[in-house]
Write a protein that holds these residues in place. Structure first.
Motif, short mmCIF file in Angstrom:
data_model
loop_
_atom_site.label_atom_id
_atom_site.label_comp_id
_atom_site.label_asym_id
_atom_site.label_seq_id
_atom_site.Cartn_x
_atom_site.Cartn_y
_atom_site.Cartn_z
N VAL A 105 -12.39 2.57 11.38
CA VAL A 105 -11.54 2.69 12.57
C VAL A 105 -10.12 2.24 12.25
O VAL A 105 -9.90 1.15 11.73
CB VAL A 105 -12.12 1.83 13.71
N GLY A 106 -9.15 3.13 12.54
CA GLY A 106 -7.75 2.78 12.37
C GLY A 106 -7.28 2.66 10.94
O GLY A 106 -6.20 2.10 10.68
N GLN A 107 -8.04 3.18 9.97
CA GLN A 107 -7.66 3.09 8.56
C GLN A 107 -7.93 4.40 7.84
O GLN A 107 -8.78 5.20 8.25
CB GLN A 107 -8.43 1.98 7.85
N ALA A 108 -7.19 4.60 6.75
CA ALA A 108 -7.44 5.73 5.86
C ALA A 108 -7.25 5.25 4.42
O ALA A 108 -6.54 4.26 4.17
CB ALA A 108 -6.49 6.88 6.16
N MET A 109 -7.90 5.93 3.51
CA MET A 109 -7.72 5.65 2.08
C MET A 109 -6.81 6.72 1.49
O MET A 109 -7.06 7.91 1.66
CB MET A 109 -9.07 5.67 1.35
N VAL A 110 -5.73 6.26 0.80
CA VAL A 110 -4.84 7.18 0.10
C VAL A 110 -5.21 7.14 -1.38
O VAL A 110 -5.22 6.06 -2.00
CB VAL A 110 -3.36 6.79 0.26
N LEU A 111 -5.51 8.28 -1.96
CA LEU A 111 -5.81 8.40 -3.40
C LEU A 111 -4.70 9.23 -4.04
O LEU A 111 -4.45 10.37 -3.64
CB LEU A 111 -7.15 9.08 -3.61
N CYS B 48 3.77 10.54 -22.14
CA CYS B 48 4.54 9.53 -21.42
C CYS B 48 5.97 10.00 -21.26
O CYS B 48 6.36 11.06 -21.73
CB CYS B 48 4.52 8.20 -22.18
N GLY B 49 6.76 9.17 -20.64
CA GLY B 49 8.18 9.45 -20.50
C GLY B 49 8.52 9.94 -19.11
O GLY B 49 9.52 9.55 -18.55
N LYS B 50 7.70 10.78 -18.54
CA LYS B 50 7.94 11.27 -17.18
C LYS B 50 6.60 11.37 -16.46
O LYS B 50 5.89 12.35 -16.62
CB LYS B 50 8.63 12.64 -17.20
N SER B 51 6.25 10.34 -15.71
CA SER B 51 4.99 10.34 -14.99
C SER B 51 5.00 11.48 -13.97
O SER B 51 5.95 11.64 -13.22
CB SER B 51 4.79 9.01 -14.29
N MET B 52 3.92 12.23 -13.93
CA MET B 52 3.86 13.38 -13.05
C MET B 52 2.73 13.24 -12.05
O MET B 52 1.63 12.83 -12.38
CB MET B 52 3.68 14.66 -13.88
N TYR B 53 3.04 13.60 -10.82
CA TYR B 53 2.08 13.60 -9.73
C TYR B 53 1.19 14.84 -9.86
O TYR B 53 1.67 15.94 -10.14
CB TYR B 53 2.85 13.61 -8.42
N ARG B 54 -0.12 14.63 -9.65
CA ARG B 54 -1.05 15.76 -9.77
C ARG B 54 -1.75 16.10 -8.46
O ARG B 54 -1.88 17.26 -8.10
CB ARG B 54 -2.08 15.43 -10.84
N HIS B 55 -2.23 15.07 -7.75
CA HIS B 55 -3.01 15.36 -6.53
C HIS B 55 -2.99 14.14 -5.62
O HIS B 55 -2.90 13.00 -6.07
CB HIS B 55 -4.46 15.70 -6.90
N ILE B 56 -3.09 14.39 -4.32
CA ILE B 56 -3.22 13.33 -3.34
C ILE B 56 -4.30 13.69 -2.34
O ILE B 56 -4.50 14.88 -2.05
CB ILE B 56 -1.88 13.07 -2.60
N GLN B 57 -5.02 12.69 -1.89
CA GLN B 57 -6.04 12.92 -0.87
C GLN B 57 -6.04 11.75 0.11
O GLN B 57 -6.07 10.59 -0.30
CB GLN B 57 -7.43 13.04 -1.52
N LEU B 58 -5.96 12.05 1.38
CA LEU B 58 -6.08 11.05 2.44
C LEU B 58 -7.42 11.27 3.13
O LEU B 58 -7.72 12.39 3.58
CB LEU B 58 -4.94 11.17 3.46
N VAL B 59 -8.21 10.21 3.21
CA VAL B 59 -9.54 10.34 3.81
C VAL B 59 -9.74 9.21 4.81
O VAL B 59 -9.25 8.08 4.62
CB VAL B 59 -10.66 10.28 2.74
#
Length: 341
Positions: A143-149, A128-139
């Motif tokens: 129609v007209g939508q995407a899921m951001v993970l 803890c203490g410094k949350s770190m980003y690891r990965h992102i995926q847009l799928v």
């Protein structure tokens, strides 16, 4: 500082009491520890140690036990951590080297093996203490939508449906994901500077609305408090004679069920380097006066840290617990680095 003879006698009393939970007398020390001095001399030295506050006499028998001051002197000046044996090291490595893709799984398994090897309660916080980003995926998602993970270094996953402009294809979303991963992987909220955001928006100017929604989710995810408490082996501490008293046992179990209390207990350790030991009254809470805690900090690339701790009676096997914790912290730090490769 005590002289050498008093130190040897104090160490003998502490170690014998840890093993037996029974007061120790001068004849027992003379017979078991080969100090080369008579029981009468040992008795006189023990009387001096009691007068100085290092020993105490629980009842009218001749036997004495360590005081909290005696334990403190022992762990500060007389104790050397006991290195785990090779079989124990192998067992520890097998638990820590998990195939789990979540840090939480590694921490949970570590707590389990700590309690198994020490027979005390184990407590651990995830990094803890410094949350770190690891990965992102847009799928694409209809129609007209995407899921951001958004996946954090802890293994936590955040997701959200976002609107996407007409004409944005699955190929575009994959290209966006690649650029964002290349730019942001391993960064914290503080690391994501305005200049970096401008650089990303300039490179992906055709996808501004998608980026706006995506960055909002990334910021929310990185600001989530990641610290969690994992417990293991509470049953181990229940076998200790100190907790045969029902009221004392109920108090202990009630405290261990309070996550805020456990977080506060470990929070001061998270800033410290190396091993620390807290004994009895040093908790500043009369209801846990009979407990001791040995804790150590583990780190990942100096950006994230967590705490491993073992909680037991003041009559704890400090040498063994300290040696196991040191080894586990080193092994765990090395294992968790793999999550960022």
């Amino acid at each position: 500082m005590l002289d050498e003879r008093k130190e040897r006698i104090l160490a003998a009393v502490v170690e014998d009491f840890i093993d037996t939970a029974e007061p120790i007398g001068s004849r027992t020390i003379a017979r078991k520890y080969g100090l080369g001095i008579s029981p009468a001399t040992i008795r006189n030295e023990m009387a001096d140690l009691e007068e100085m506050g290092y020993l105490k006499q629980p009842h009218t028998s001749a036997g004495r036990i360590p005081s909290e001051r005696g334990y403190r002197y022992y762990v500060d000046h007389l104790m050397e951590p006991e290195e785990p044996g090779e079989e124990e090291k192998e067992l520890l490595r097998s638990y820590i080297s998990t195939k789990s893709r979540e840090i939480a799984g590694v921490i949970r398994q570590t707590g389990q093996i700590l309690s198994q090897l020490t027979s005390y309660a184990a407590i651990a916080t995830a990094p803890c203490g410094k949350s770190m980003y690891r990965h992102i995926q847009l799928v694409p998602f209809g129609v007209g939508q995407a899921m951001v993970l958004v996946v954090l270094a802890s293994g936590d996953v955040f997701h959200r449906l976002i609107p996407v402009p007409e004409g944005i294809t699955a190929y575009d979303l994959e290209a966006l994901s690649r650029v964002l991963n290349a730019k942001l992987r391993g960064l914290t909220v503080r690391d994501i500077k305005l200049t970096l955001l401008k650089e990303i928006y300039a490179e992906l100017s055709h996808y501004k609305s998608v980026l706006d929604w995506t960055f909002e989710l990334i910021q929310e995810a990185l600001q989530v408090k990641e610290e969690r408490i994992y417990q293991g082996g509470i049953h181990g501490i229940l076998t200790q004679p100190e907790f045969r008293d029902v009221s004392r046992l109920q108090t202990l179990l009630g405290l261990l069920d309070q996550e805020d209390f456990l977080c506060d207990l470990l929070s001061s350790q998270s800033e410290e380097q190396g091993l620390s030991i807290r004994i009895g009254a040093e908790f500043n809470r009369p209801d846990i006066r009979e407990l001791s805690m040995v804790a150590v900090t583990y780190r990942i690339d100096d950006k994230m840290r967590g705490v491993l701790a073992v909680l037991g009676p003041t009559r704890m096997r400090y040498r063994r617990v300290a040696g196991i914790l040191r080894y586990v912290a080193e092994s765990l730090s090395a294992e968790l680095v793999k999550f960022f490769r």
